[in-house]
Design an enzyme around this catalytic site. Structure first.
Site, short mmCIF file in Angstrom:
data_model
loop_
_atom_site.label_atom_id
_atom_site.label_comp_id
_atom_site.label_asym_id
_atom_site.label_seq_id
_atom_site.Cartn_x
_atom_site.Cartn_y
_atom_site.Cartn_z
N ASP A 58 0.86 -1.18 -0.08
CA ASP A 58 -0.05 0.03 -0.05
C ASP A 58 0.98 1.26 0.16
O ASP A 58 1.56 1.45 0.80
CB ASP A 58 -0.96 0.06 1.26
CG ASP A 58 -1.91 1.04 1.28
OD1 ASP A 58 -1.45 2.14 0.65
OD2 ASP A 58 -2.84 1.12 1.82
N ASN A 81 3.89 4.10 -10.03
CA ASN A 81 2.76 4.25 -11.09
C ASN A 81 1.41 4.19 -10.49
O ASN A 81 0.45 4.51 -11.04
CB ASN A 81 2.88 2.96 -11.98
CG ASN A 81 1.77 2.61 -12.80
OD1 ASN A 81 1.52 3.13 -13.88
ND2 ASN A 81 0.97 1.74 -12.59
N TYR A 146 -7.50 14.95 -8.18
CA TYR A 146 -6.68 14.35 -8.81
C TYR A 146 -5.33 15.23 -9.42
O TYR A 146 -4.24 14.92 -9.53
CB TYR A 146 -7.43 13.53 -9.89
CG TYR A 146 -6.31 12.61 -11.03
CD1 TYR A 146 -6.10 11.32 -10.55
CD2 TYR A 146 -6.15 12.88 -12.32
CE1 TYR A 146 -5.28 10.62 -11.67
CE2 TYR A 146 -5.44 12.22 -13.11
CZ TYR A 146 -4.90 11.18 -12.71
OH TYR A 146 -4.18 10.51 -13.78
N LYS A 150 -1.47 15.15 -9.04
CA LYS A 150 -0.56 15.05 -10.18
C LYS A 150 0.38 16.38 -10.57
O LYS A 150 1.54 16.10 -10.94
CB LYS A 150 -1.33 14.63 -11.65
CG LYS A 150 -2.05 13.39 -11.72
CD LYS A 150 -0.99 12.21 -11.37
CE LYS A 150 -1.71 11.04 -11.28
NZ LYS A 150 -0.80 9.87 -11.40
N THR A 181 -6.82 1.87 -19.63
CA THR A 181 -6.10 0.89 -18.75
C THR A 181 -7.14 0.33 -17.72
O THR A 181 -6.72 -0.38 -17.01
CB THR A 181 -5.20 1.66 -17.75
OG1 THR A 181 -5.74 2.70 -17.09
CG2 THR A 181 -4.21 2.36 -18.81
#
Length: 249
Positions: A58, A81, A146, A150, A181
């Site tokens: 984790d 990733n 998000y 990023k 993905t």
């Protein structure tokens, strides 16, 4: 001899999607690979298929990183990733959802870099590849958490690159556009997602494939990118070359 012969690589979020594609390419290029994930069944199955190693990790947990380093020793390539996506308007974004994204995407990247640096320095060098996004370069609606994570990855990459440049440890960020993905369906509760609408808005008229991003990651892991550090590598079909008045539909 492959392009990654002699490299020991740890790839987070490696059980599925983009991480799994990178793991396949790394093994094909003769790297010793440790797959790390929280999806133990899929991770172990892929590790068995590739004759690689698997570790439950984790990325948001400090103790998990310590255990991974203790079990598998120093690595010379780290691919940060692992990541999650959350859609919500700003005023409807719950603190718990925001914190979850930040813990996995941003804090996970920080903990990963910090964990591997001593071993890389001792080994005489290494490559850290932080997977950001086009949302780490420009904003998109409904992606407050998000996008924040990023952008942070992009900044941390540059700081680490400057600090480690003299120690032969390279740090770069990868910025994929929309890639097929499975991340989008997962973020939307498992419902199918028709990406054809998105594809029309991409200059190349298609979404990306995980295998295409994996090729870029292999390059950054290899000695072919020996003079690259602190840089942003974009693979988005031309999306960030455009502005909001452009139309590709």
């Amino acid at each position: 001899m492959g392009r990654l012969s002699g490299k020991v690589a740890l790839i987070t979020g490696a059980a599925n999607g983009q991480g799994a594609a990178a793991a396949r390419r790394f093994v094909a290029e003769d790297a010793r690979v440790v797959l790390a994930d929280v999806d133990d069944d899929a991770g172990k199955a892929l590790a068995d298929e590739l004759d690689a190693r698997y570790v439950h990790l984790d990325v948001s947990e400090e103790d998990d990183w310590a255990a991974a380093m203790a079990a598998h020793g120093p690595v010379t390539v780290l691919v940060n990733n692992a990541g999650v996506l959350h859609f919500a308007p700003l005023h409807e974004t719950k603190l718990a959802d925001y914190e979850r994204v930040i813990r996995i995407n941003q804090i996970g990247t920080f903990l990963g870099m910090r964990a591997v640096v001593p071993g890389m320095v001792e080994a005489g060098g290494g490559s850290i590849i932080n997977v950001s996004s086009v949302e780490g370069l420009a904003a998109a609606p409904l992606l407050t958490a998000y996008t924040a994570s990023k952008f942070a990855i992009r900044g941390m990459t540059k700081v680490a690159a400057l600090e480690l440049a003299g120690r032969n440890v390279r740090v770069n960020s990868v910025h994929p556009g929309v890639v097929d993905t499975g991340l989008l369906p997962t973020a939307l509760g498992g419902q199918p997602v028709d990406l054809s609408y998105v594809a029309k808005r991409v200059p190349m008229r298609r979404v990306g494939r995980a295998a295409e991003i994996a090729e870029l990651v292999v390059f950054l892991a290899s000695d072919e990118s020996s003079y690259c550090t602190g840089s942003e590598f974009v693979a988005d079909g031309g999306v960030t070359a455009a502005h909001s008045l452009s139309s590709f539909g």
